[in-house]
Design a protein around this motif. Structure first.
Motif, PDB file in Angstrom:
ATOM      1  N   ARG A   1      11.622  19.147 -38.086  1.00 11.38           N
ATOM      2  CA  ARG A   1      12.520  20.194 -38.556  1.00 11.38           C
ATOM      3  C   ARG A   1      12.921  19.916 -40.002  1.00 11.38           C
ATOM      4  NH1 ARG A   1      17.427  17.719 -38.588  1.00 11.38           N
ATOM      5  NH2 ARG A   1      17.669  15.923 -37.174  1.00 11.38           N
ATOM      6  N   PRO A   2      13.402  20.927 -40.729  1.00 11.80           N
ATOM      7  CA  PRO A   2      13.838  20.680 -42.111  1.00 11.80           C
ATOM      8  C   PRO A   2      14.848  19.542 -42.195  1.00 11.80           C
ATOM      9  CG  PRO A   2      13.730  23.025 -41.705  1.00 11.80           C
ATOM     10  CD  PRO A   2      13.480  22.345 -40.382  1.00 11.80           C
ATOM     11  N   TYR A   3      14.617  18.646 -43.103  1.00 10.39           N
ATOM     12  CA  TYR A   3      15.444  17.468 -43.355  1.00 10.39           C
ATOM     13  C   TYR A   3      15.389  16.448 -42.220  1.00 10.39           C
ATOM     14  CZ  TYR A   3      17.236  20.775 -46.768  1.00 10.39           C
ATOM     15  OH  TYR A   3      17.339  21.716 -47.771  1.00 10.39           O
ATOM     16  N   GLY A   4      14.527  16.643 -41.261  1.00  5.93           N
ATOM     17  CA  GLY A   4      14.405  15.733 -40.139  1.00  5.93           C
ATOM     18  C   GLY A   4      13.527  14.541 -40.451  1.00  5.93           C
TER      19      GLY A   4
ATOM     20  N   GLY B   1      11.869  16.558 -32.007  1.00  6.38           N
ATOM     21  CA  GLY B   1      12.326  16.729 -33.367  1.00  6.38           C
ATOM     22  C   GLY B   1      11.336  17.403 -34.290  1.00  6.38           C
ATOM     23  N   TYR B   2      10.176  17.774 -33.761  1.00  2.90           N
ATOM     24  CA  TYR B   2       9.123  18.375 -34.574  1.00  2.90           C
ATOM     25  C   TYR B   2       9.056  19.873 -34.325  1.00  2.90           C
ATOM     26  CZ  TYR B   2       7.782  13.681 -35.782  1.00  2.90           C
ATOM     27  OH  TYR B   2       7.789  12.398 -36.268  1.00  2.90           O
ATOM     28  N   ARG B   3       9.034  20.623 -35.401  1.00  7.08           N
ATOM     29  CA  ARG B   3       9.068  22.078 -35.314  1.00  7.08           C
ATOM     30  C   ARG B   3       7.691  22.718 -35.436  1.00  7.08           C
ATOM     31  NH1 ARG B   3      12.936  25.990 -39.085  1.00  7.08           N
ATOM     32  NH2 ARG B   3      12.219  27.995 -38.225  1.00  7.08           N
TER      33      ARG B   3
ATOM     34  N   GLN C   1       6.284  29.875 -44.268  1.00  3.56           N
ATOM     35  CA  GLN C   1       5.243  29.827 -43.256  1.00  3.56           C
ATOM     36  C   GLN C   1       4.496  28.499 -43.379  1.00  3.56           C
ATOM     37  OE1 GLN C   1       4.557  31.768 -40.780  1.00  3.56           O
ATOM     38  NE2 GLN C   1       4.670  33.948 -41.290  1.00  3.56           N
ATOM     39  N   VAL C   2       4.801  27.580 -42.489  1.00  2.00           N
ATOM     40  CA  VAL C   2       4.164  26.279 -42.471  1.00  2.00           C
ATOM     41  C   VAL C   2       2.924  26.341 -41.590  1.00  2.00           C
ATOM     42  CG1 VAL C   2       4.404  23.862 -41.831  1.00  2.00           C
ATOM     43  CG2 VAL C   2       6.314  25.074 -42.898  1.00  2.00           C
ATOM     44  N   GLN C   3       1.820  25.831 -42.102  1.00  5.34           N
ATOM     45  CA  GLN C   3       0.597  25.718 -41.333  1.00  5.34           C
ATOM     46  C   GLN C   3       0.059  24.299 -41.445  1.00  5.34           C
ATOM     47  OE1 GLN C   3      -2.427  28.773 -41.607  1.00  5.34           O
ATOM     48  NE2 GLN C   3      -0.955  30.226 -42.466  1.00  5.34           N
ATOM     49  N   LEU C   4      -0.395  23.764 -40.320  1.00  7.08           N
ATOM     50  CA  LEU C   4      -0.991  22.440 -40.255  1.00  7.08           C
ATOM     51  C   LEU C   4      -2.362  22.575 -39.610  1.00  7.08           C
ATOM     52  CD1 LEU C   4       2.114  20.511 -38.871  1.00  7.08           C
ATOM     53  CD2 LEU C   4       1.411  20.683 -41.256  1.00  7.08           C
ATOM     54  N   VAL C   5      -3.383  22.052 -40.265  1.00  5.27           N
ATOM     55  CA  VAL C   5      -4.747  22.167 -39.782  1.00  5.27           C
ATOM     56  C   VAL C   5      -5.368  20.783 -39.714  1.00  5.27           C
ATOM     57  CG1 VAL C   5      -7.021  23.185 -40.129  1.00  5.27           C
ATOM     58  CG2 VAL C   5      -4.970  24.472 -40.764  1.00  5.27           C
TER      59      VAL C   5
ATOM     60  N   THR D   1       8.129  22.649 -47.931  1.00  5.99           N
ATOM     61  CA  THR D   1       9.097  22.605 -49.016  1.00  5.99           C
ATOM     62  C   THR D   1       9.643  21.193 -49.144  1.00  5.99           C
ATOM     63  OG1 THR D   1      11.060  23.125 -47.696  1.00  5.99           O
ATOM     64  CG2 THR D   1       9.712  24.980 -48.442  1.00  5.99           C
ATOM     65  N   ALA D   2      10.571  21.018 -50.061  1.00  4.22           N
ATOM     66  CA  ALA D   2      11.184  19.714 -50.252  1.00  4.22           C
ATOM     67  C   ALA D   2      11.996  19.267 -49.047  1.00  4.22           C
ATOM     68  CB  ALA D   2      12.068  19.724 -51.497  1.00  4.22           C
TER      69      ALA D   2
END
Length: 125
Positions: free
Chosen positions: A100-103, A111-113, A1-5, A28-29
Motif C-alpha cells: 500500500r502507499p507508504y507501506g 499489506g500488499y495492494r 494505475q499501477v501495473q506489475l508484469v 509514485t514516490a
C-alpha cells in the motif's frame, strides 16, 4: 494505475538457475519497494524476498537465503530475483507485489495492494 508484469519463469532441472523480472509502471514516490511471493498448490502464499528502491533494506525467507538474490534497477522500475541452486521444493507460481502507499515491504501479504499475474517456475527432480 499501477501495473506489475513478471517474466522469466519456466522449467529447469534441479540445481539450475532462473532469473525473474518484475517490470513496474504507474508507481509514485509513495511506493518504497517491491516483494516477491510464491504459492505452490495446497500451500499458503509466502514472501520469499523483498527490496526497497534505495537498496537500503533487503529481506529473504530462510528457505531461500544463500540461493536467491534480489536486486533492483530503479531507473528501469524493475526488480529482479536471481534463483540459483534450485530445488524441487521451489516449484510454485511466483508473484511480484507492491505494498500500500507508504507501506513497508514486510512478509505480511495483507499489506500488499498491487499484484502481478504470476509466472510459473517448475523445477524437475
Amino acid at each position: 494505475q499501477v501495473q506489475l508484469v513478471e517474466s522469466g519463469g519456466g522449467m529447469v532441472q534441479a540445481g539450475g538457475s532462473l532469473r525473474l523480472s518484475c517490470a513496474a509502471s504507474g508507481l509514485t514516490a509513495s511506493n518504497y519497494g517491491l516483494g516477491w511471493f510464491r504459492q505452490a498448490p495446497g500451500k499458503e502464499r509466502d514472501m520469499v524476498a523483498a527490496i526497497t528502491w534505495s537498496g537500503g533494506y533487503i529481506w529473504y525467507a530462510d528457505s531461500v537465503k544463500g540461493r536467491f538474490t534480489i536486486s533492483r534497477d530503479a531507473a528501469k522500475n524493475t526488480v529482479y530475483l536471481q534463483m540459483n541452486s534450485l530445488k524441487f521444493e521451489d516449484t510454485a507460481v511466483y508473484y511480484c507485489a507492491a505494498p500500500r502507499p507508504y507501506g513497508g515491504v514486510t512478509p505480511n501479504s495483507g499489506g500488499y495492494r498491487y499484484w502481478g499475474q504470476g509466472t510459473q517456475v517448475t523445477v524437475s527432480s
